[in-house]
Design a protein around this motif. Structure first.
Motif, PDB file in Angstrom:
ATOM      1  N   GLY A 107       0.826  -1.207   0.000  1.00 49.12           N
ATOM      2  CA  GLY A 107       0.000   0.000   0.000  1.00 49.12           C
ATOM      3  C   GLY A 107       0.862   1.260   0.000  1.00 49.12           C
ATOM      4  N   HIS A 108       0.178   2.384   0.180  1.00 52.16           N
ATOM      5  CA  HIS A 108       0.870   3.679   0.126  1.00 52.16           C
ATOM      6  C   HIS A 108       0.220   4.628   1.127  1.00 52.16           C
ATOM      7  N   GLY A 109       1.035   5.164   1.996  1.00 52.02           N
ATOM      8  CA  GLY A 109       0.453   6.073   2.972  1.00 52.02           C
ATOM      9  C   GLY A 109       1.480   6.933   3.669  1.00 52.02           C
ATOM     10  N   TYR A 110       1.035   7.500   4.764  1.00 52.61           N
ATOM     11  CA  TYR A 110       1.904   8.359   5.573  1.00 52.61           C
ATOM     12  C   TYR A 110       1.732   8.018   7.046  1.00 52.61           C
ATOM     13  N   MET A 111       2.768   8.303   7.784  1.00 53.47           N
ATOM     14  CA  MET A 111       2.719   8.222   9.243  1.00 53.47           C
ATOM     15  C   MET A 111       2.851   9.643   9.757  1.00 53.47           C
ATOM     16  N   LEU A 112       1.846  10.091  10.503  1.00 46.14           N
ATOM     17  CA  LEU A 112       1.894  11.431  11.085  1.00 46.14           C
ATOM     18  C   LEU A 112       2.383  11.320  12.522  1.00 46.14           C
ATOM     19  N   LEU A 113       3.451  12.041  12.810  1.00 44.20           N
ATOM     20  CA  LEU A 113       4.068  11.995  14.141  1.00 44.20           C
ATOM     21  C   LEU A 113       3.934  13.353  14.795  1.00 44.20           C
ATOM     22  N   GLU A 114       3.645  13.360  16.083  1.00 43.92           N
ATOM     23  CA  GLU A 114       3.630  14.642  16.785  1.00 43.92           C
ATOM     24  C   GLU A 114       3.975  14.463  18.264  1.00 43.92           C
ATOM     25  N   SER A 115       4.841  15.330  18.758  1.00 46.45           N
ATOM     26  CA  SER A 115       5.243  15.271  20.171  1.00 46.45           C
ATOM     27  C   SER A 115       4.274  16.115  21.006  1.00 46.45           C
ATOM     28  N   PRO A 116       4.288  15.947  22.328  1.00 49.04           N
ATOM     29  CA  PRO A 116       3.416  16.779  23.176  1.00 49.04           C
ATOM     30  C   PRO A 116       3.705  18.265  23.014  1.00 49.04           C
ATOM     31  N   GLU A 117       4.913  18.617  22.606  1.00 47.59           N
ATOM     32  CA  GLU A 117       5.277  20.034  22.431  1.00 47.59           C
ATOM     33  C   GLU A 117       4.811  20.563  21.083  1.00 47.59           C
ATOM     34  N   TRP A 163       6.357  18.028  14.836  1.00 49.04           N
ATOM     35  CA  TRP A 163       5.672  17.000  14.053  1.00 49.04           C
ATOM     36  C   TRP A 163       6.452  16.628  12.803  1.00 49.04           C
ATOM     37  N   SER A 164       6.048  15.521  12.200  1.00 50.37           N
ATOM     38  CA  SER A 164       6.680  15.055  10.971  1.00 50.37           C
ATOM     39  C   SER A 164       5.710  14.134  10.246  1.00 50.37           C
ATOM     40  N   LEU A 165       5.781  14.170   8.919  1.00 45.13           N
ATOM     41  CA  LEU A 165       4.951  13.295   8.094  1.00 45.13           C
ATOM     42  C   LEU A 165       5.911  12.385   7.334  1.00 45.13           C
ATOM     43  N   GLN A 166       5.820  11.096   7.551  1.00 43.00           N
ATOM     44  CA  GLN A 166       6.746  10.151   6.923  1.00 43.00           C
ATOM     45  C   GLN A 166       5.994   9.285   5.916  1.00 43.00           C
ATOM     46  N   GLU A 167       6.514   9.237   4.698  1.00 42.21           N
ATOM     47  CA  GLU A 167       5.844   8.427   3.680  1.00 42.21           C
ATOM     48  C   GLU A 167       6.065   6.940   3.952  1.00 42.21           C
ATOM     49  N   PRO A 173       5.982   0.187   0.265  1.00 43.73           N
ATOM     50  CA  PRO A 173       6.439  -1.173   0.561  1.00 43.73           C
ATOM     51  C   PRO A 173       7.967  -1.265   0.644  1.00 43.73           C
ATOM     52  N   GLY A 174       8.437  -1.910   1.686  1.00 42.10           N
ATOM     53  CA  GLY A 174       9.879  -2.081   1.863  1.00 42.10           C
ATOM     54  C   GLY A 174      10.518  -0.999   2.712  1.00 42.10           C
ATOM     55  N   GLU A 175       9.759   0.072   3.002  1.00 43.21           N
ATOM     56  CA  GLU A 175      10.305   1.170   3.817  1.00 43.21           C
ATOM     57  C   GLU A 175       9.885   0.999   5.279  1.00 43.21           C
ATOM     58  N   ALA A 176      10.809   1.329   6.164  1.00 42.78           N
ATOM     59  CA  ALA A 176      10.496   1.293   7.595  1.00 42.78           C
ATOM     60  C   ALA A 176      10.422   2.723   8.119  1.00 42.78           C
ATOM     61  N   SER A 208      -1.523   6.470  11.240  1.00 42.28           N
ATOM     62  CA  SER A 208      -1.284   6.076   9.843  1.00 42.28           C
ATOM     63  C   SER A 208      -2.412   6.599   8.969  1.00 42.28           C
ATOM     64  N   ILE A 209      -2.058   6.980   7.748  1.00 49.29           N
ATOM     65  CA  ILE A 209      -3.033   7.522   6.791  1.00 49.29           C
ATOM     66  C   ILE A 209      -2.851   6.758   5.482  1.00 49.29           C
ATOM     67  N   ASN A 210      -3.943   6.236   4.950  1.00 48.25           N
ATOM     68  CA  ASN A 210      -3.856   5.483   3.690  1.00 48.25           C
ATOM     69  C   ASN A 210      -4.238   6.390   2.525  1.00 48.25           C
ATOM     70  N   ILE A 211      -3.270   6.744   1.693  1.00 50.09           N
ATOM     71  CA  ILE A 211      -3.595   7.627   0.560  1.00 50.09           C
ATOM     72  C   ILE A 211      -3.774   6.838  -0.746  1.00 50.09           C
ATOM     73  N   GLY A 212      -3.685   5.513  -0.672  1.00 47.62           N
ATOM     74  CA  GLY A 212      -3.787   4.700  -1.890  1.00 47.62           C
ATOM     75  C   GLY A 212      -5.178   4.126  -2.070  1.00 47.62           C
ATOM     76  N   ASP A 213      -5.313   3.278  -3.077  1.00 48.12           N
ATOM     77  CA  ASP A 213      -6.620   2.637  -3.261  1.00 48.12           C
ATOM     78  C   ASP A 213      -6.575   1.147  -2.945  1.00 48.12           C
TER      79      ASP A 213
END
Ligand code: S6P
Ligand code: ZN
Length: 174
Positions: A107-117, A120-124, A127-130, A141-146
C-alpha cells in the motif's frame, strides 16, 4: 535442578495477516473514529459499521509486563471522508518514552508523528520502507492509496496506549 523446555509458538505472516496461537484480532469501524475527521457532514453520511482497519497483534506477555515486545500487522483500508483519507485513531504510548517500528508491507500512505510540544513530521510509507517512531511521539497512519495500507509494527509490551490526549487535543499541526 530440572530444566523445562520452553514453548515458542509458531507464527506466520500470510496474505497480510498474522496467524498463530495467541494472535488477537481487533478492528475499528468508522463509527469508532468519531471526531477525527474534519468534514462532519461527509462523516455522517457514511455507514458507522464500515470497517476502517483491522489489527492482528501478538501479545506474548500480559499487559504491563516489563521486558516483552508486542508486534503485529495493521491493515488500514482505503477510503475517504470528504477530502480526508482513512486514518487510524492515533495515540501516544502511556509510557511516553516508547519508540515503535513500522515496516510497510504493501500500500501507500503516511505516518503522522507529533510530540506533546507540537513538533511533528509526516513520513511516507511505501512497501519495503520502515518508519521509526521516536519515543514521545504520537503516531497515526493515513492510507492515501486505493489498496489496503499494510504495516508491521513492534513496540515494548508494557507501553500502554493513550488515546485520550489525541481525542481531546487532536493533532495540532495538520
Ligand atoms: C500499537 C501500534 C499499532 C496501532 C494500530 C491501530 O502501538 O501503534 O498496533 O495500534 O495501527 O492504530 P490505533 O491508533 O487505533 O491504535
Ligand atoms: Zn503505537
Amino acid at each position: 535442578m530440572e530444566h523445562k523446555k520452553i514453548v515458542i509458538p509458531s507464527l506466520s505472516f500470510f496474505q497480510d495477516e498474522l496467524k498463530g496461537e495467541g494472535v488477537v484480532k481487533s478492528r475499528r469501524t468508522l463509527g469508532e473514529l468519531a471526531g477525527i475527521f474534519e468534514n462532519q457532514d461527509a462523516y455522517s453520511q457514511l455507514p458507522l459499521d464500515q470497517l476502517a482497519y483491522e489489527v492482528y497483534s501478538y501479545l506474548p506477555e500480559r499487559e504491563g509486563t516489563p521486558g516483552g515486545l508486542y508486534f503485529g500487522i495493521t491493515q488500514l483500508y482505503p477510503g475517504k471522508v470528504g477530502d480526508e483519507y482513512f486514518m487510524t485513531k492515533g495515540h501516544f504510548h502511556t509510557i511516553l518514552d516508547t519508540g515503535e517500528v513500522y515496516y510497510c508491507l504493501s500500500g501507500h500512505g503516511y505516518m503522522l508523528l507529533e510530540s506533546p510540544e507540537g513538533d511533528w513530521s509526516l513520513q511516507e510509507m511505501t512497501p519495503g520502507e520502515a518508519v521509526y517512531v521516536p519515543k514521545r511521539y504520537a503516531h497515526r497512519s493515513i492510507n492515501i492509496g486505493d489498496t489496503p495500507l499494510v504495516t508491521f509494527f513492534v513496540f515494548r509490551g508494557d507501553a500502554g496506549h493513550d488515546y485520550g490526549t489525541i481525542e481531546t487535543k487532536g493533532y495540532r499541526n495538520l
